[in-house]
Structures are given as C-alpha cells and as structure tokens.
Design a protein around this motif. Structure first.
Motif: not given
Length: 527
Positions: A56-69, A128-133, A221-227
C-alpha cells in the motif's frame, strides 16, 4: 388473462432485481479503480524461492514513493528479499525497482519499501483520503482483500468477506485469504482501505489496522499522506529525507565483567584512534570500533563510576564522574593522550551534571546541569568560565537539559538537548542563543524526550529521540535529513537509548540502554 400477465410481470421484476444484484454498479467499479491506485503488486526472490504479494502506498517525497507491506513477504528467518520490483496501477507492464528499507516490526508484521523515481507519479492524483476508520468496524460488516494471489493483479473476491472482530492491532474476517494477498489492502464495502493484509492461513483472515500502520510509520519518520476522508486529493508538502542508516553491528549484554553492561549511558567514539568508550554504572570500558574489549579507564583509586564520557580531537578522553543516587563525588576526570589512566580531575559543585563535551583541543569543557537547568563552561584546567540558562520554556531557557555536543568541525556551536522542552537549542560557545528546533510528538522533526546529541565531521546533527526509539538527523540549522530506528530488540531497534556519538569516519554509535548493548550504523544517501 389478467392473472397470467401479473405472474409474468412479477417474474420480470425478480429477474431484473437478480441482475441488479449480480452486476456491480458503475460507481462501485470507479471506486474500486480509484483505491487500486494506492495498491501495488510486489515480486522478488526470498531465500531459495520467489515471493509475490502486494503493498500500500502510504506517502511520498519529491523523489520517492514509500510503500507498506507485510514483513513476512520480504523477510524470512535470516533472509531478506532481493531483486524486489513493484507494479503501479497506472503503469501497466512496467515493473519498477524497489528497495527494502531497514525498519521492520515483526509483531505487527510490517515492513517498508521505497521506489526512487521522481517521474513515477507523473500527473497521477492519488486518493490520499481513502482510509476508513477501523474503530467504526463492527461484526458482520463487509470487507474484502485486494492483492496479488497467484499472480492475479489487483484481484478482489466478488463476494465480500465479513468482519468477525477487531483488536487494538488486528482486524479478523470470516474466510481465508488466498496466498499472494499478503501486504495488500483490506477494503470496506464502499472501497476504502481499513487494513493491511498479513495472514490468511488460519480459519480467520487477518489484517493490520491502518491506524496502527500509519502510527508505526510516523514513529519511524516516514512521510504519511494517507488520511481518513471522503474524497481524493494530492499529497501534502513533505520533506525529502536525504540520509538513511544501515546497521553495521552490535556488542554487549547485561551483566558484570568485560564487554557486559549495567545500564550503559554515555558513549564516545574516537575521532582518529579507533576506540569507543562506553560508560555504565560500573565504570568506563574501552573497545575497538567493532566491540573488541581493550580495558577500562582507571584512576589511582581504581575504576571510576563514569556516567558520561567524551574525547577531544587529540585523543584524550574525559569522563563525567557522578553518583546520581547520593549526589556525591561529582567531578570531571581527564586522561592521558591515547591512554586509559587519569592525569587529573576537578570537582563540579552545586550541580546535577548529566552530559559532557569539549571543543576541539579540550580548551573548553561543557557540562549540562539539570538541577539548575543550565550549561556550565569550564576551562581545560577546570576553572568555571561561565554559565547560561535557567528553568523555563522561553528561548535560552531549559527543562532538564541532558545531552550536549560541540561542533568541532564547522562553526564551533554548542548543541543542547533540551529534553523536557522536546527541542534542540543552539548557542555560541559563549552562551549566546542562535536558534532552536523541535516540538513534542512522534512526527518527523518532533521529539519525545530527546536525550542526547552528536555532531559528525560534515556538521550534521544527530538527535537521540529516546521515547520515540529513534535517531533523527538534521542540518546545523535544523533541516531534517534522515530518521532511523524503532522500538524493539532487533538490529536497528532501540529500548530506552541514552547515548550517541559519531567517529571521524561518520559511523554512528548508540548505547541501547534497555537492551544492554551498543549498536553502530553506517550513514549513506537515502534509497
């Protein structure tokens, strides 16, 4: 005739109703396609075989995409996955090289990948706002996995699973997941992500709650964009982390005797002599840069009780010797160049000292004092030259200042870990305030009990963020450059760490106090 026509009409209505149930709506198909943009397919080799799953893509910076698995997808016993690649929904057939990052949580079964490609996203807008509670889930609600079972990309079962129960970490669903769903998303009936799939081999499918996933990633310390939210959007403006750390080794265990520790606190890595000094309740032990035991620092009265230690750039060690339990015998002990025997000392009166550092040649010695919330500055011969600071939260004031470090390489500034105020404060060697950064929290650039600080030969600042169980790296002006570490006892994990130091090569050493060991790390450009 009217009766027959009525039966025909009823049959037509029933058939149409069944057709409506069997066919997903156009809106549902669009929702599924939208959320699939956040889910990637993963493949690679692990041990002697292949590994496939999702993330699951969780966030990004200007030059990287971060994925949780799922951690078990990319790590197994002593093996780590190699030749990892990911497939993005908007780039069909174009597998991208991915890197397995050092952070892992075996209890949650969580790992992180990164893809370094500034052009990978292009003009794609991720939802990015695709999370459920997860807190709103109840038994009997719909949930289905989206993953990569048997190489079927972005596969989701037609019939939904039902939520069985939830815990503080886990969502349990009725029905097993097919192998290959690991690391993928568990989505609700309205196609919002509520969990990360980790296990489907038992009678009940298991997923990690997404609030626990994002919480752990934020601590790392990873960037988190999901909400959580109803719509789409673009990622917030997030820092691009430039540095990463690789665990190089460790030594030590709990107990008495050479190479063993009782609450190791202070640490000093030699600039040029290839030595590491580690202070615990029993004294100061001397090691090689990889942990070979070389003896201990001693005085005419025998071994000292050294709680913190440093070394000037000429290779002369200094020990801050105090008994924090009765407030007696508080002094700075200094030792011969390249040696382990004391050549003098001076007392520290009316203070509760906690940390020590010197300038490049030992002309000035700086000590933090938590009793009066100040910094003490001594000459190289032990004369008190000056003090600065008082209790408070304003700039230049302190609450329980612990760690202190002098930049011997760039600007000779003094960096103080203002632990109780959860910030770093910067001064000239005369105590003139320069700048500060930090705030309470677990996000990038925030602190929870910053306990020690160190400076490397490039002038970068390393802050040991104790209760967040991590190290954060900054420029001399407070720009975040990197984050590493997490809570635990594995390589790269910490439990109540207290001391940090950097040698002349840029290798970082940490006293992992709760685990009774020293760990050391190599620093490189971020993946």
């Amino acid at each position: 005739m009217r009766y027959g026509r009525r039966i025909s009409s009823i049959c037509i209505i029933v058939v149409l109703a069944m057709a409506a149930v069997a066919q997903p709506s156009l809106a549902a198909a669009q929702d599924r396609e939208t959320v699939s943009r956040l889910i990637v397919m993963i493949r690679g080799t692990l041990g002697d075989g292949d590994t496939t799953g999702a993330g699951i893509i969780v966030g990004r910076t200007a030059d990287r995409i971060y994925i949780a698995t799922a951690n078990h997808l990319v790590r197994r016993r002593m093996h780590e996955a190699e030749a990892l690649e990911v497939l993005f929904r908007w780039r069909p057939g174009e597998w991208a090289e991915a890197r397995l990052l050092s952070n892992a949580d075996s209890d949650l079964d969580l790992a992180v990948l990164s893809v370094a490609d500034p052009d990978m996203l292009g003009d794609v807008q991720l939802p990015w706002e695709a999370l459920a509670d997860p807190g709103e889930l109840a038994a009997g609600m719909e949930a289905r996995p989206i993953g990569n079972p048997s190489g079927q990309h972005w596969f989701a079962p037609v019939g939904p699973h039902l939520v069985h129960s939830t815990t503080s970490d886990t969502i349990l669903t009725e029905g097993q997941y097919v192998p290959g769903h690991s690391g993928g998303a568990l989505v609700t009936g309205d196609w919002r992500i509520v969990g990360l799939v980790r296990d489907g081999s038992a009678l009940l499918g298991q997923a990690i709650r997404m609030d626990r996933v994002t919480e752990r990633l934020a601590v790392w310390g990873y960037p988190i964009a999901l909400s959580i939210g109803p719509g789409g959007g673009t990622a917030p403006d997030l820092p691009s982390l430039r540095l990463s750390a690789t665990p190089l080794g460790q030594w030590g265990s709990e107990g008495e005797g050479p190479g063993r520790f009782v609450e190791p606190w202070g640490i000093a890595a030699s600039f040029s002599l290839g030595r590491v000094y580690v202070a615990d309740r029993n004294g100061v032990q001397v090691f090689s840069m990889t942990g070979a035991y070389h003896g201990e620092l001693v005085t005419d009265q025998g071994a000292i009780v050294g709680n913190f230690v440093t070394e000037n750039s000429n290779g002369a060690p200094y020990a801050l010797n105090f008994n924090s339990w009765n407030g007696q015998d508080q002094r700075v002990e200094f030792f011969e160049y390249g040696g382990q025997r004391s050549v003098g000392s001076f007392p520290i009166a009316d203070a509760s000292p906690r940390s020590i550092d010197t300038d490049i040649y030992g002309e000035d010695i700086f000590v933090t004092d938590i009793r009066h919330n100040r910094v003490l500055r001594y000459s190289g011969t032990g004369q008190l030259v000056g003090t600065w600071g008082q209790s408070g939260t304003a700039l230049g004031q302190f609450r329980d200042p612990w760690g202190i470090a002098v930049d011997r390489y760039q600007n000779r500034r003094v960096y103080v870990a203002d632990t109780g105020n959860n910030r770093i404060q910067v001064f000239t060697r005369d105590g003139v305030f320069v700048t500060s950064w930090g705030s309470p929290g677990s996000g990038v650039g925030q602190f929870d009990q910053p306990i020690d600080v160190a400076v490397d030969p490039e002038g970068r600042i390393y802050v040991l963020d104790k209760d967040n169980a991590r190290v954060q790296v900054f420029s001399s002006d407070g720009e975040i450059l990197g984050v590493f570490g997490s809570l635990g006892s594995g390589p790269g994990e910490f439990l109540d760490p207290y001391g940090i130091s950097v040698d002349g090569r840029g290798v970082v050493y940490v006293t992992d106090t709760g685990n009774s060991r020293v760990q050391y790390f190599g620093i490189s450009a971020a993946p």
